[in-house]
Design a protein around this motif. Structure first.
Motif, PDB file in Angstrom:
ATOM      1  N   ALA A 361       0.831  -1.211   0.000  1.00 29.69           N
ATOM      2  CA  ALA A 361       0.000   0.000   0.000  1.00 29.69           C
ATOM      3  C   ALA A 361       0.862   1.256   0.000  1.00 29.69           C
ATOM      4  N   VAL A 362       1.951   1.258   0.786  1.00 29.04           N
ATOM      5  CA  VAL A 362       2.835   2.424   0.836  1.00 29.04           C
ATOM      6  C   VAL A 362       3.507   2.635  -0.516  1.00 29.04           C
ATOM      7  N   ALA A 363       3.960   1.559  -1.141  1.00 27.08           N
ATOM      8  CA  ALA A 363       4.597   1.683  -2.455  1.00 27.08           C
ATOM      9  C   ALA A 363       3.630   2.262  -3.481  1.00 27.08           C
ATOM     10  N   ALA A 364       2.376   1.832  -3.443  1.00 30.56           N
ATOM     11  CA  ALA A 364       1.384   2.365  -4.383  1.00 30.56           C
ATOM     12  C   ALA A 364       1.153   3.853  -4.150  1.00 30.56           C
ATOM     13  N   CYS A 365       1.120   4.273  -2.903  1.00 33.28           N
ATOM     14  CA  CYS A 365       0.890   5.684  -2.591  1.00 33.28           C
ATOM     15  C   CYS A 365       2.072   6.544  -3.029  1.00 33.28           C
ATOM     16  N   LEU A 366       3.289   6.097  -2.732  1.00 33.57           N
ATOM     17  CA  LEU A 366       4.467   6.876  -3.120  1.00 33.57           C
ATOM     18  C   LEU A 366       4.561   7.015  -4.638  1.00 33.57           C
ATOM     19  N   SER A 367       4.212   5.976  -5.354  1.00 36.15           N
ATOM     20  CA  SER A 367       4.265   6.043  -6.808  1.00 36.15           C
ATOM     21  C   SER A 367       3.170   6.938  -7.370  1.00 36.15           C
ATOM     22  N   ASP A 368       1.981   6.855  -6.791  1.00 36.62           N
ATOM     23  CA  ASP A 368       0.848   7.626  -7.299  1.00 36.62           C
ATOM     24  C   ASP A 368       1.066   9.123  -7.131  1.00 36.62           C
ATOM     25  N   TRP A 369       1.699   9.531  -6.035  1.00 33.65           N
ATOM     26  CA  TRP A 369       1.856  10.955  -5.732  1.00 33.65           C
ATOM     27  C   TRP A 369       3.291  11.449  -5.916  1.00 33.65           C
ATOM     28  N   SER A 370       4.153  10.601  -6.495  1.00 26.79           N
ATOM     29  CA  SER A 370       5.552  10.999  -6.762  1.00 26.79           C
ATOM     30  C   SER A 370       6.233  11.517  -5.499  1.00 26.79           C
ATOM     31  N   MET A 371       6.188  10.730  -4.430  1.00 18.53           N
ATOM     32  CA  MET A 371       6.728  11.146  -3.148  1.00 18.53           C
ATOM     33  C   MET A 371       7.980  10.368  -2.763  1.00 18.53           C
ATOM     34  N   GLU A 372       8.642   9.732  -3.733  1.00 17.77           N
ATOM     35  CA  GLU A 372       9.877   9.026  -3.409  1.00 17.77           C
ATOM     36  C   GLU A 372      10.896  10.014  -2.860  1.00 17.77           C
ATOM     37  N   GLY A 373      11.502   9.656  -1.739  1.00 16.12           N
ATOM     38  CA  GLY A 373      12.512  10.500  -1.122  1.00 16.12           C
ATOM     39  C   GLY A 373      11.950  11.580  -0.220  1.00 16.12           C
ATOM     40  N   ARG A 374      10.639  11.639  -0.065  1.00 19.23           N
ATOM     41  CA  ARG A 374      10.042  12.711   0.739  1.00 19.23           C
ATOM     42  C   ARG A 374       9.256  12.186   1.931  1.00 19.23           C
ATOM     43  N   LEU A 375       9.229  10.875   2.126  1.00 20.39           N
ATOM     44  CA  LEU A 375       8.483  10.299   3.239  1.00 20.39           C
ATOM     45  C   LEU A 375       9.297  10.414   4.521  1.00 20.39           C
ATOM     46  N   PHE A 376       8.646  10.811   5.596  1.00 21.54           N
ATOM     47  CA  PHE A 376       9.331  11.008   6.878  1.00 21.54           C
ATOM     48  C   PHE A 376       9.000   9.906   7.879  1.00 21.54           C
ATOM     49  N   THR A 377       7.712   9.684   8.165  1.00 19.34           N
ATOM     50  CA  THR A 377       7.323   8.662   9.132  1.00 19.34           C
ATOM     51  C   THR A 377       6.057   7.951   8.662  1.00 19.34           C
ATOM     52  N   LEU A 378       5.815   6.794   9.283  1.00 23.09           N
ATOM     53  CA  LEU A 378       4.592   6.019   9.084  1.00 23.09           C
ATOM     54  C   LEU A 378       3.961   5.763  10.447  1.00 23.09           C
ATOM     55  N   THR A 379       2.660   5.956  10.530  1.00 20.90           N
ATOM     56  CA  THR A 379       1.908   5.635  11.741  1.00 20.90           C
ATOM     57  C   THR A 379       0.823   4.635  11.356  1.00 20.90           C
ATOM     58  N   ILE A 380       0.825   3.480  12.031  1.00 17.40           N
ATOM     59  CA  ILE A 380      -0.039   2.366  11.638  1.00 17.40           C
ATOM     60  C   ILE A 380      -0.979   2.037  12.789  1.00 17.40           C
ATOM     61  N   ASN A 381      -2.188   1.604  12.458  1.00 14.76           N
ATOM     62  CA  ASN A 381      -3.232   1.415  13.462  1.00 14.76           C
ATOM     63  C   ASN A 381      -3.196   0.048  14.124  1.00 14.76           C
ATOM     64  N   GLN A 382      -2.185  -0.753  13.849  1.00 19.27           N
ATOM     65  CA  GLN A 382      -2.115  -2.064  14.486  1.00 19.27           C
ATOM     66  C   GLN A 382      -0.656  -2.487  14.608  1.00 19.27           C
ATOM     67  N   PRO A 383      -0.341  -3.313  15.573  1.00 17.01           N
ATOM     68  CA  PRO A 383       1.045  -3.775  15.728  1.00 17.01           C
ATOM     69  C   PRO A 383       1.478  -4.583  14.510  1.00 17.01           C
ATOM     70  N   LEU A 384       2.731  -4.399  14.118  1.00 18.43           N
ATOM     71  CA  LEU A 384       3.280  -5.108  12.971  1.00 18.43           C
ATOM     72  C   LEU A 384       4.284  -6.151  13.443  1.00 18.43           C
ATOM     73  N   SER A 385       4.369  -7.187  12.679  1.00 15.60           N
ATOM     74  CA  SER A 385       5.386  -8.202  12.942  1.00 15.60           C
ATOM     75  C   SER A 385       6.750  -7.674  12.512  1.00 15.60           C
ATOM     76  N   GLU A 386       7.795  -8.346  12.974  1.00 17.62           N
ATOM     77  CA  GLU A 386       9.143  -7.935  12.595  1.00 17.62           C
ATOM     78  C   GLU A 386       9.349  -8.059  11.091  1.00 17.62           C
ATOM     79  N   ALA A 387       8.739  -9.069  10.489  1.00 20.73           N
ATOM     80  CA  ALA A 387       8.869  -9.241   9.043  1.00 20.73           C
ATOM     81  C   ALA A 387       8.202  -8.092   8.289  1.00 20.73           C
ATOM     82  N   ALA A 388       7.046  -7.627   8.767  1.00 23.10           N
ATOM     83  CA  ALA A 388       6.363  -6.517   8.111  1.00 23.10           C
ATOM     84  C   ALA A 388       7.168  -5.230   8.234  1.00 23.10           C
TER      85      ALA A 388
END
Length: 788
Positions: A361-388
């Protein structure tokens, strides 16, 4: 084609008959009348002959009357039975004269207007002053008088003045009236520059008010006639505008696209405007997507011009179809230092539980809005596994620089954390909460029980203003509010069984004491969550205060000797302690960017929380913020127009981004020079942060605009202000203000799951973008009133 209009006026007040004949010739043709025949008819009533005027080709109008254009009154007796007969003879005479030349049929002479004014006869010696007598005028009913006023300019001359542009037009001179057609053209056809300017602003073309209207009734052509009364308000009909507004209505109110096929809605629209052809499902779907694309273009221009970085929040929705929908919301500060929160994408994930769902989902968003190199942080609504988490780091490390080795990259949602802690506390105290809920339910589900409860409250003179209400178990704040209200009214509940024998489940005093204890800790959660429900988007520095107080109180409660308190607070403290360890650095750096607190509040709060170990944790924060600052010093910033504007203090110029010669630094061979500048000025740049920290604190005012302060001081702290811009943007919540207290995850309904993913994304995103648009009341339609 020639049309004859005859107007006969019988005025018994002055004992006269006035007859007007109007000939309209289209195209103009010479008028040839039997002048002798008309003169002979005239001589029967008046011995003075009168000339018959010849046609005026310019005006295409011939008026037959006494003495040219002004008819001479005929002296008749008020009771003379020949008054009407005289008029009929005149009509017959004109018919005989005109029919051979114009081919007028008998039906053409039926277009007559006969008017009479009955009044008491006057003396004969007053007849000489007939022309100077003021006639009783009819009320002006033409629609033009809503836009014009009559001004008297002297000499019996009156002019019509436009209310909009104040331009005056000829209206009457003596007894000659110019009519209103030229006034209608001034308003309805855009001659008035004020009305025309309003139409251009509204981008609407109003319908003109027609002077004559014709139609067909039961298959028979009805004659043209002029409406003399103003009709109801009428707005210009634009089918394209109607389609646009239907699409906006569906987007803004979450109506199903199939509403355009519902018979009730179709009938409703047809009753409003029968000329509108209802659009199909496919057409309205296309209109909604077109609205989304149009709004997206404006948002893309805004994002391209921001000088800082963008933070994303990811909220995963479930569905009954086992599909997942990731809502990605962007948080950023524009060039004017205003914080924005926009829903950017809704990405359908077939396997929402997989470790790659969020990274996809993040890759699709960065590509759609041409935001490569401009992302600072991610806040997610559920705990993620180490693999994620590893998948996200691998995705972003390629084209996106990770600050502090990615320590700030992934954060948990504060609202989800607080809801989870509140649910854990309510689970531990389930039996107590159930007793209170049953008591409240007994009172609220019966009107007689509620009346007895209120009467008893008045008798006991309980001062509480709280109102009992049953809780919604999908929102934990309603349970907290129910417990607070019941606790304030515990005296009434304790005595209710005396007035109502059926009430036998009154909680004991021990239960009420436990309820008060539970509410004490729920209040800490409630206050922290309430900061997320502010109508304005909160900056990150606002959450440190609530977070460290909650951490401190839970840590103290766990060490207490009361078993009930320990049982409640221990699971609460375990959940929040994990959040505190993950997000403490972000919260601390954010509050340091607040000139009212800086490092002092971190030192004070850590001393309360960690005691003798506080210095160790303070040093971790101090080292972290200095390391982050050095990364901003060494970070090559892109020469975007926004950065160029901030550096020059003015608006960006298109040609300045690449320099006057069109060459970039690499082509000039200045890359090594840039490295030299950064190395030689590192000590000076590092002192920029130290200078800020050493300055005295600002007074603690409640309504403090931290972004506004940094906007004013960006020249004094050029590098630190860029870091503050990004830090204060970090969102701690993935939910909207209306969902902060939810205890269940959002689920996509079956109807929206049936839509194409592109259409669903268009509807959700466009709704978020449109709700922030201000309502411009000045863009009102130009109203024209005329009957349909």
């Amino acid at each position: 084609m020639t049309i004859l209009l005859c107007n006969i006026k019988l005025d018994l007040k002055v004992q006269s008959i006035s007859i007007y004949f109007f000939f309209f010739s289209l195209p103009p043709s010479p008028l040839s009348l039997d002048r002798n025949l008309i003169a002979s008819k005239k001589s029967q009533l008046c011995p003075t002959p009168f000339p018959v005027p010849h046609p005026n080709p310019k005006n295409q109008l011939v008026q037959l009357g006494f003495s040219g254009s002004s008819p001479i009154p005929l002296r008749l007796s008020p009771r003379n039975p020949r008054s009407i007969a005289v008029a009929e003879e005149w009509i017959s005479a004109v018919r005989c004269c005109t029919t051979p030349y114009f081919g007028l049929a008998d039906s053409d002479f039926s277009r007559l207007h006969f008017s009479s004014e009955m009044s008491t006869p006057i003396e004969n010696n007053e007849l000489a002053n007939v022309e100077t007598q003021p006639n009783k005028r009819r009320k002006k009913k033409s629609i033009v008088w809503e836009h014009f006023t009559i001004e008297h300019v002297g000499g019996g001359c009156r002019r019509a003045s436009c209310k909009q542009c104040k331009q005056s037009f000829a209206y009457s001179t003596g007894s000659k009236v110019a009519g209103t057609s030229h006034l209608k053209r001034h308003i309805a056809k855009g001659t008035c520059h004020v009305v025309l300017r309003n139409q251009e602003r509204n981008q609407l073309t109003p319908y003109s008010a027609p002077g004559k209207i014709s139609g067909t009734v039961n298959g028979i052509d009805t004659p043209k006639r002029r409406y003399r009364t103003a009709g109801p308000p009428y707005f210009g009909f634009d089918p394209d505008l109607c389609r646009h507004e239907i699409a906006r209505m569906i987007i803004m109110h979450d109506y199903p696209l199939h509403i355009v096929e519902h018979p009730g809605f179709i009938a409703f629209v047809q009753s409003l405007q029968p000329r509108f052809d209802m659009v199909s499902f496919n057409a309205v779907q296309g209109d909604c997507v077109a609205t989304y694309l149009r709004e997206k273009q404006g948002l893309q221009r805004l994002i391209e011009g921001i000088p800082g970085r963008i933070c994303l929040t990811l909220d995963l929705w479930t569905s009954s179809h086992t599909l997942g929908y990731v809502f990605l919301t962007g948080h950023f500060i524009d060039i004017d230092w205003k914080l924005h929160r926009k829903t950017l994408n809704v990405v359908m994930e077939p396997y929402p539980e997989s470790d790659a769902a969020f990274s996809h989902a993040v890759a699709a968003c960065l590509s759609d809005w041409s935001m490569e190199g401009r992302l600072f942080t991610l806040t997610i609504n559920q705990p993620l596994s180490e693999a994620a988490i590893d998948n996200l780091r691998a995705l972003l490390s390629i084209k996106n620089p990770l600050m502090l080795n990615g320590q700030l990259l992934v954060g948990d949602c504060l609202a989800r954390t607080l809801s989870s802690i509140a649910q854990e506390a309510l689970r531990v105290a389930h039996d107590i909460v159930k007793k209170i809920r049953d008591s409240v339910k007994y009172v609220k589900t019966s009107e007689s029980h509620e009346e007895q409860f209120l009467e008893l409250k008045q008798q006991l003179q309980v001062p509480s203003t709280k109102t009992l209400v049953l809780d919604d178990q999908t929102r934990w704040n309603t349970t907290y509010e129910m417990l607070i209200a019941a606790s304030d009214l515990k005296e009434v509940f304790s005595c209710l069984d005396t007035s109502d024998p059926d009430y036998k489940e009154a909680p004991s005093m021990e239960v009420w004491k436990q309820v008060e204890t539970l509410c004490t800790f729920l209040k800490l959660l409630f206050d922290a969550a309430s900061t997320l429900t502010a109508p304005t988007i909160p900056t990150t520095n606002r959450f440190f205060h609530e977070a460290w107080k909650l951490q401190l109180e839970l840590a103290r409660a766990v060490q207490g000797e009361d078993p009930f308190i320990s049982n409640i607070t221990k699971p609460m403290q375990e959940k929040f302690d994990k959040y505190w360890k993950d997000c403490c650095l972000v919260l601390a750096i954010a509050v340091i960017m607040d000139p009212r607190f800086k490092m002092k509040l971190v030192e004070f709060s850590f001393t309360k929380i960690y005691g003798n170990d506080a210095a160790t944790y303070v040093k971790l924060v101090d080292d972290g913020i200095h390391e982050l600052f050095l990364e901003y010093v060494a970070l090559p910033l892109p020469l975007t127009p926004a950065y160029m504007a901030e550096a020059s203090g003015g608006n960006p110029k298109p040609d300045d981004a690449q320099g006057g010669s069109g060459l970039i630094n690499d082509e000039l061979g200045l890359t090594d020079f840039d490295m030299y500048i950064m190395e030689t000025t590192s000590q000076q740049s590092r002192s920029e942060l130290d200078e800020y920290l050493q300055e005295s604190l600002l007074p603690r005012v409640h309504e403090f605009d931290v972004l506004g302060w940094w906007k004013l001081n960006k020249t004094k702290y050029p590098t630190l202000s860029k870091m503050a811009r990004d830090i204060l943007t970090i969102p701690l919540c993935t939910l909207g203000p209306e969902s902060v207290f939810d205890t269940v995850r959002k689920e996509m309904d079956s109807y929206r799951c049936s839509l194409r993913p592109e259409t669903l994304e268009a509807l959700v995103c466009a709704k978020d973008w449109l709700k922030d648009e201000p309502v411009d009341t000045s863009k009102a339609l130009v109203k024209m009133e005329f009957p349909i």
